[in-house]
Design an enzyme around this catalytic site. Structure first.
Site, PDB file in Angstrom:
ATOM      1  N   GLU A   1       0.819  -1.219   0.000  1.00  0.00           N
ATOM      2  CA  GLU A   1       0.000   0.000   0.000  1.00  0.00           C
ATOM      3  C   GLU A   1       0.849   1.264   0.000  1.00  0.00           C
ATOM      4  OE1 GLU A   1      -2.609  -0.617   3.390  1.00  0.00           O
ATOM      5  OE2 GLU A   1      -3.933  -1.821   2.150  1.00  0.00           O
TER       6      GLU A   1
ATOM      7  N   ASP B   1      -8.183  -8.678   4.693  1.00  0.00           N
ATOM      8  CA  ASP B   1      -8.024  -7.450   5.471  1.00  0.00           C
ATOM      9  C   ASP B   1      -9.154  -7.288   6.488  1.00  0.00           C
ATOM     10  OD1 ASP B   1      -6.746  -5.165   6.228  1.00  0.00           O
ATOM     11  OD2 ASP B   1      -7.269  -3.971   4.470  1.00  0.00           O
TER      12      ASP B   1
ATOM     13  N   GLU C   1     -12.582  -1.345  12.141  1.00  0.00           N
ATOM     14  CA  GLU C   1     -12.450  -0.552  10.921  1.00  0.00           C
ATOM     15  C   GLU C   1     -13.508  -0.916   9.872  1.00  0.00           C
ATOM     16  OE1 GLU C   1      -8.695  -1.037   8.944  1.00  0.00           O
ATOM     17  OE2 GLU C   1      -9.316   0.162   7.226  1.00  0.00           O
TER      18      GLU C   1
END
Ligand code: GCU
Length: 723
Positions: free
Chosen positions: A310, A384, A412
C-alpha cells in the site's frame, strides 16, 4: 446556593442513598472493567475475612503499583480501608511474594518453578500461625498479574477462600499496535490518539497510567504507539525523548515500548542514498540507530515494519527478499535483545494476482530464512479484517519461522464505533480453526503459542481501538474487544464466552440475570454483522474510499485489488470468487490437503465459506436447501432481525445498568439497526439488478432504489452515520 438549599440537597442525597435511588447512577465508562464497585452486602463479610491486610516487603516500582491497585480495589469493593503492613499480623493477610525475596514461597513450597517470568500462584494457606493468601511470582510483574487475577475473583463474585490458582501466559509478546498518526489524529475509527506528543516528555498525562493499568490487568505487555505507515520523525532524538518518557510510565506495569518504522529511514532520516538492506552503509546506519534508541530506552522492545504494501517502500525496490529486509533490522536489534515484527501484509494491485494468495506466495518460500528474533506478523485472514475470512494459510505453513497473529481490535470494517460486535467470538473461530500443520489438532492457537513447531519466540498483536473518548473505545461494548484481545493473547485457547462473562460482570454487574442474556447477545453479535454485511463467504463489499457502509457495486478504475465487484464476481448467471484448485485461482491449494479438500469441495464446504471459494449459479442449492439467491437475501434480512433481537435484550437490561451507559448503548443499537437495513437493502438492490431475480417470498423490497444508495455513497467522503 443558600445554606438551606445545601442542607436540603444533602438530605435528598442521604435519603436517596438509603432507599437505593441512584444506585444505578450515571457512569461514563472511563473506569473500564476496573470499576471496583462495592460487592453485594451478603458477600462482604466473607471477602473481608480473607482480605484483612496487605503484606508488602518489597519496594520495586512494580510492587508499588501492585500495592496501589489492591488497596484501591479491595478498599472500594469491601467498603473498608485495606491496611498495608510489612509482616503478617492477623488472619486474612494477603502477601505479595517474589521468588528469592520472600521466604513464604519456599516455606510453603509454592510451585513457582514452571511459571516463567510472568506467571503467578495465588494460594490460601496457613503461615506463621495465620491464615494468609499468598500472591507469588518469579518476578514482580508476575505478582502484579496475580493481583489483578485476585481482584477479578471478587469482581466476578467468586470465592476468595481456599484459593489455589496458578497461571502463566502462553504467548510471549502480547502487543497493542496503535495506528495513531502524529498530532493526535488517529487512523481506522479509533478516535483521537491518547498520546499527547506535543507535550511529551514534560507532561505525562495521567491517562497513560490508567491505560497501563488496564493493559496490565489483561496481560498486555507491549505497545507500538505509532502508525503502521510510520512517520520517520519518530526516529529523531526529539521523539525518542518523548518515547522514553512514555516508556517510563508503562515500565512498572510490565509493558515494553516498541516502535513502527519505515524501511527507507536510512534515506529519510539518515540522508543515505539507498535503503538497500544488503548495503553495508545501510546495515551500519540501522545498527547505530538502534543502539541510539537503547540509550534512551534501555529495555526497548523492538521494531515493527510494514514493507512493500500500500505504498510503503520495502526490500522489493532493491530486488531483495522480505527476509533480507527483515534481517538487517533483526541484526541491529539482536545485541540488545530486541525483537522485530515484520508484517506479512504484502501485496501488489496487479489484477492478475488473487490478492489473498500473495502473503503466502511471498513468505512460504522464505521459511527458515528469517533470524530467530523475527516474528512474521500475519493478519488473521488473508485479506483485510473482513467480517469473516478463512484463517490465513500462513498459519502452520512455516515450521522454521516465528509466526505471530495480528487482529484489528478497532472495528475498521465492522461498523466503526457504533455496532455491537463482540470480536472475541470472531477471534475464537480463527484460533480454534485446525491448520492440520502437524496432523489433526494443530489449531491456529497452537501455532501461534509456539507449541506446534516448538517456536522459542511468540507474539500476538492487535490494532488498538483506544482513543481520547471518555470511555476510551467509543462505546462500552467496544471495551469488551480490548478486554478479550488481552485475555486471548494471554491464552489463545481460552473460551470467548467465558471471557465475555468476566467482562460483563466486571463492567456492569455479576448478577447472573444480567450476565447470561448479555453474553448470549455478545456471542450472537458477530453473526448478525456477517449476515447483514457479507453473508455466505462474501468479502470486501464495503465502500472502497473509507471502509464504512456497503458498496457491492464499487468499481474504481485501477483499483482491482480493492474493488468490491472483483470480490463478489456477481453477474446474471451467478456469484462468488472461484479460488478452487480445479477451476479457480487455487488459493484453496495453499492450505494443508485436509483443509484444502473441504474448501475445494462443494459438497463439503460450509455455507459460511461458500462464496469465498466458489462461483456458483444463482440456482445453486446451499446446505440450507435454498437457491443461493434466496439464501443470500434471507441472510441479509436475518441480520437485521438479529440486531432487533439485540435491542430487545438490551431493553430488558435497564434495571441493571446506569443511565448513561444504558442510553448510549440503546442509541447505538438503534443506529446499528438503521445501518443493517442500509447494508441489507442496498446489497439486495444491487444483486437483484445484476441477477434479475425476483425477491423471495416474504421479503420486502429495498426501501430505496439502487441509484439512491449509490448517490448516498458519493456524498459520504468519510465514515459518518448517514441517517
Ligand atoms: C488496512 C487499513 C490501512 C492499513 C492497512 C495495513 O488496509 O485500511 O489503514 O494501513 O490495513 O494493515 O497496513
Amino acid at each position: 446556593m443558600s445554606a438551606f438549599r445545601i442542607f436540603a440537597c444533602a438530605i435528598c442525597v442521604a435519603v436517596a442513598t438509603l432507599i437505593g435511588i441512584g444506585r444505578a447512577s450515571a457512569e461514563d465508562g472511563h473506569e473500564l472493567w476496573l470499576r471496583y464497585r462495592p460487592v453485594a452486602d451478603a458477600a462482604t463479610a466473607a471477602y473481608r475475612q480473607s482480605a484483612s491486610e496487605l503484606v508488602v516487603t518489597d519496594n520495586s516500582p512494580t510492587i508499588a503499583v501492585t500495592q496501589a491497585e489492591l488497596v484501591k480495589g479491595l478498599s472500594a469493593m469491601l467498603g473498608k480501608p485495606l491496611p498495608v503492613v510489612s509482616a503478617v499480623t492477623q488472619d486474612g493477610a494477603i502477601m505479595l511474594a517474589v521468588t528469592g525475596k520472600a521466604k513464604v514461597i519456599s516455606d510453603l513450597r509454592l510451585p513457582v518453578a514452571g511459571l516463567g517470568n510472568e506467571g503467578f500462584v495465588i494460594r490460601s494457606a496457613t503461615w506463621q500461625n495465620h491464615k494468609v493468601t499468598v500472591i507469588a511470582g518469579n518476578t514482580d510483574v508476575g505478582v502484579l498479574y496475580g493481583a489483578f487475577r485476585y481482584l477479578r475473583q471478587i469482581q466476578t463474585a467468586q470465592s476468595t477462600a481456599n484459593l489455589n490458582i496458578s497461571d502463566k501466559p502462553r504467548v510471549q509478546i502480547r502487543v497493542l499496535n496503535h495506528w495513531d498518526v502524529l498530532g493526535r489524529g488517529s487512523a481506522n475509527s479509533a478516535g483521537q490518539s491518547i498520546w499527547d506528543w506535543p507535550k511529551l516528555p514534560a507532561w505525562k498525562d495521567p491517562l497513560y497510567t490508567d491505560y497501563a493499568r488496564a493493559n496490565a490487568s489483561i496481560g498486555i505487555n507491549a505497545v507500538v504507539p505509532n502508525q503502521i505507515n510510520a512517520d520517520p520523525v519518530m526516529l529523531s532524538p526529539m521523539y525518542l525523548r518523548k518515547l522514553a518518557a512514555l516508556a517510563d510510565v508503562l515500565r512498572p506495569y510490565g509493558i515494553k515500548m516498541y516502535l513502527s518504522v519505515q524501511v527507507t529511514s536510512p534515506m529519510t532520516v539518515g540522508g543515505l542514498k539507498t535503503a538497500d538492506p544488503l548495503d553495508p552503509a545501510v546495515k551500519k546506519w540501522w545498527a547505530d540507530k538502534v543502539s541510539e534508541i537503547y540509550t534512551y530506552i534501555p529495555d526497548f522492545g523492538g521494531l515493527l515494519v510494514k514493507a512493500d504494501s500500500e505504498g510503503e517502500p520495502g526490500p522489493q525496490s532493491y530486488q531483495r527478499t522480505q527476509a533480507d529486509g527483515a534481517n538487517v533490522l533483526a541484526d541491529a536489534l539482536k545485541p540488545h535483545g530486541g525483537i522485530l515484527f515484520w508484517r506479512a501484509f504484502v501485496y501488489s494491485n496487479d489484477p492478475k494476482w488473487d490478492r489473498v494468495k500473495q502473503a503466502y506466495d511471498t513468505f512460504k518460500p522464505l521459511d527458515g530464512k528469517f533470524r530467530d528474533n523475527v516474528i512474521v506478523q500475519v493478519k488473521n485472514g488473508p485479506l483485510d479484517f473482513q467480517p469473516r475470512e478463512p484463517f490465513s494459510p500462513l498459519f502452520g505453513a512455516t515450521p522454521k519461522t516465528n509466526i505471530g497473529m495480528e487482529v484489528e481490535v478497532v472495528k475498521e470494517y465492522l461498523g466503526g464505533a457504533t455496532h455491537l460486535f463482540y470480536l472475541g467470538a470472531y477471534w475464537e473461530e480463527v484460533l480454534q480453526a485446525d491448520t492440520y500443520a502437524k496432523g489433526k489438532g494443530s489449531t491456529v492457537a497452537s501455532v501461534i503459542d509456539g507449541s506446534v513447531f516448538k517456536n522459542k519466540l511468540t507474539g500476538f498483536a492487535g490494532v488498538a481501538n483506544i482513543g481520547t473518548d471518555r470511555d476510551w473505545c467509543g462505546s462500552t461494548f467496544n471495551q469488551a474487544n480490548w478486554y478479550s484481545f488481552g485475555r486471548l493473547t494471554w491464552d489463545p485457547h481460552a473460551s470467548a464466552r467465558a471471557i465475555a462473562e468476566d467482562w460483563a460482570a466486571m463492567t456492569f454487574t455479576p448478577d447472573k440475570a444480567f450476565v447470561g442474556p448479555v453474553v448470549d447477545m455478545m456471542m450472537a453479535s458477530r453473526e448478525a454483522d456477517v449476515d447483514f454485511m457479507m453473508p455466505l463467504g462474501l468479502h470486501h463489499q464495503f465502500a472502497t474510499g473509507h471502509h464504512y457502509g456497503p458498496e457491492p457495486w464499487g468499481n474504481t478504475a485501477g483499483r482491482e485489488d480493492w474493488n468490491p465487484v472483483n470480490y463478489n464476481r456477481a453477474d446474471k448467471d451467478g456469484i462468488g470468487y472461484d479460488r478452487t484448485t480445479a477451476t479457480g485461482t487455487n488459493y484453496a491449494g495453499q492450505y494443508k490437503p485436509q483443509v484444502a479438500a473441504v474448501f475445494n469441495d462443494l459438497k463439503r464446504i460450509d455455507d459460511k465459506d461458500l462464496l469465498w471459494f466458489h462461483h456458483v449459479s444463482w440456482d445453486y442449492k446451499t446446505k440450507a436447501g435454498l437457491p443461493v439467491w434466496d439464501d443470500l437475501v434471507r441472510h441479509y434480512d436475518r441480520g437485521v432481525g438479529e440486531v432487533v433481537a439485540m435491542e430487545k435484550i438490551w431493553a430488558e437490561m435497564k434495571p441493571y445498568v446506569d443511565t448513561d451507559r444504558f442510553a448510549k448503548t440503546t442509541v447505538f443499537l438503534q443506529m446499528q439497526e438503521k445501518e443493517a437495513k442500509w447494508w441489507r437493502d442496498s446489497s439486495i438492490a444491487y444483486f437483484q439488478s445484476v441477477s434479475g431475480r425476483p425477491l423471495p417470498e416474504g421479503i420486502a423490497p429495498p426501501e430505496h432504489s439502487l441509484d439512491w444508495y449509490k448517490e448516498l455513497n458519493t456524498s459520504l467522503k468519510v465514515p459518518v452515520y448517514p441517517f
